[in-house]
Motif scaffolding. Structure first.
Motif, mmCIF file in Angstrom:
data_model
loop_
_atom_site.group_PDB
_atom_site.id
_atom_site.type_symbol
_atom_site.label_atom_id
_atom_site.label_comp_id
_atom_site.label_asym_id
_atom_site.label_seq_id
_atom_site.Cartn_x
_atom_site.Cartn_y
_atom_site.Cartn_z
ATOM 1 N N SER A 1 3.176 -0.617 -4.498
ATOM 2 C CA SER A 1 2.057 -1.211 -3.755
ATOM 3 C C SER A 1 1.410 -0.139 -2.893
ATOM 4 C CB SER A 1 2.550 -2.355 -2.875
ATOM 5 O OG SER A 1 2.915 -3.445 -3.669
ATOM 6 N N ARG B 1 -1.079 -4.662 -4.034
ATOM 7 C CA ARG B 1 -0.889 -4.542 -5.478
ATOM 8 C C ARG B 1 -0.588 -3.077 -5.790
ATOM 9 N NH1 ARG B 1 -7.197 -5.696 -7.041
ATOM 10 N NH2 ARG B 1 -8.080 -4.230 -5.577
ATOM 11 N N ASP C 1 -5.224 -0.900 -7.523
ATOM 12 C CA ASP C 1 -6.124 -0.932 -6.372
ATOM 13 C C ASP C 1 -7.250 0.090 -6.548
ATOM 14 O OD1 ASP C 1 -6.405 -2.374 -3.813
ATOM 15 O OD2 ASP C 1 -6.221 -0.383 -2.911
#
Length: 192
Positions: A49, A73, A78
């Protein structure tokens, strides 16, 4: 990773991130969507993440900037989504056209987790700011705004930096209240 540390990607990971960003923009020109990215196709740090902003410029002038402040995410996903959004969904600009690609510059800023600042008044807050280092998130009464550390290049004086951040959040430049919250973050910024 503690928020006092700048995230560190090696050169191969940086190159992959830049390739994903450019690929998503090119894919968006043809499909109107960000390129699909499978995190499993990437090294472990890019699957974790992560929060990132993608900034686009044309001849040094801002052309788009979209990102996330929280890691929600995989970093590589991203970046792909934010690159597409910076090119086609930044409300300050018309969607990118293919003819603009040749002059387009792209930077990715990977953020550390935000660290809340404790302060008793505006002077105390201003003393804690580190020009050229800190990205800031300002929140008060439902208003929210952020400036990446690169904004210090244009607003190097802490008082003005904070005033313009308040304005960006939709608050008066001289706004102050006991409910004002400010967090800082660091970025690792690279382009290609």
């Amino acid at each position: 990773m503690p928020s006092s540390e700048t995230p560190r990607l090696d050169e191969q990971e940086r190159r992959l991130v830049i390739d994903v960003a450019w690929g998503s923009i090119r894919h968006g020109l043809g499909s109107g969507r960000p390129s699909p990215v499978d995190p499993q196709d990437f090294p472990p740090r890019l699957r974790e993440s992560g929060a990132a902003f993608v900034t686009l410029r044309t001849h040094g002038a801002l052309r788009g900037c979209i990102g996330h402040l929280e890691a929600i995410r995989p970093l590589v996903v991203d970046v792909a989504d934010n690159a597409f959004a910076a090119a086609f969904r930044d409300p300050r600009f018309e969607p990118l056209q293919e003819r603009e690609l040749t002059d387009l510059e792209l930077d990715v800023s990977v953020l550390t987790p935000p660290e809340p600042l404790q302060f008793k008044d505006e002077d105390d807050l201003l003393r804690q700011l580190r020009p050229g280092v800190d990205g800031l998130i300002l929140t008060d009464r439902g208003a929210r705004g952020t400036f990446l550390p690169a904004v210090w290049d244009n607003l190097p004086e802490p008082h003005r930096f904070l005033a313009e951040l308040k304005r960006k959040a939709g608050l008066p430049r001289d706004h102050w209240s006991g409910t004002l919250e400010v967090s800082r973050y660091l970025t690792e910024t690279f382009g290609g």
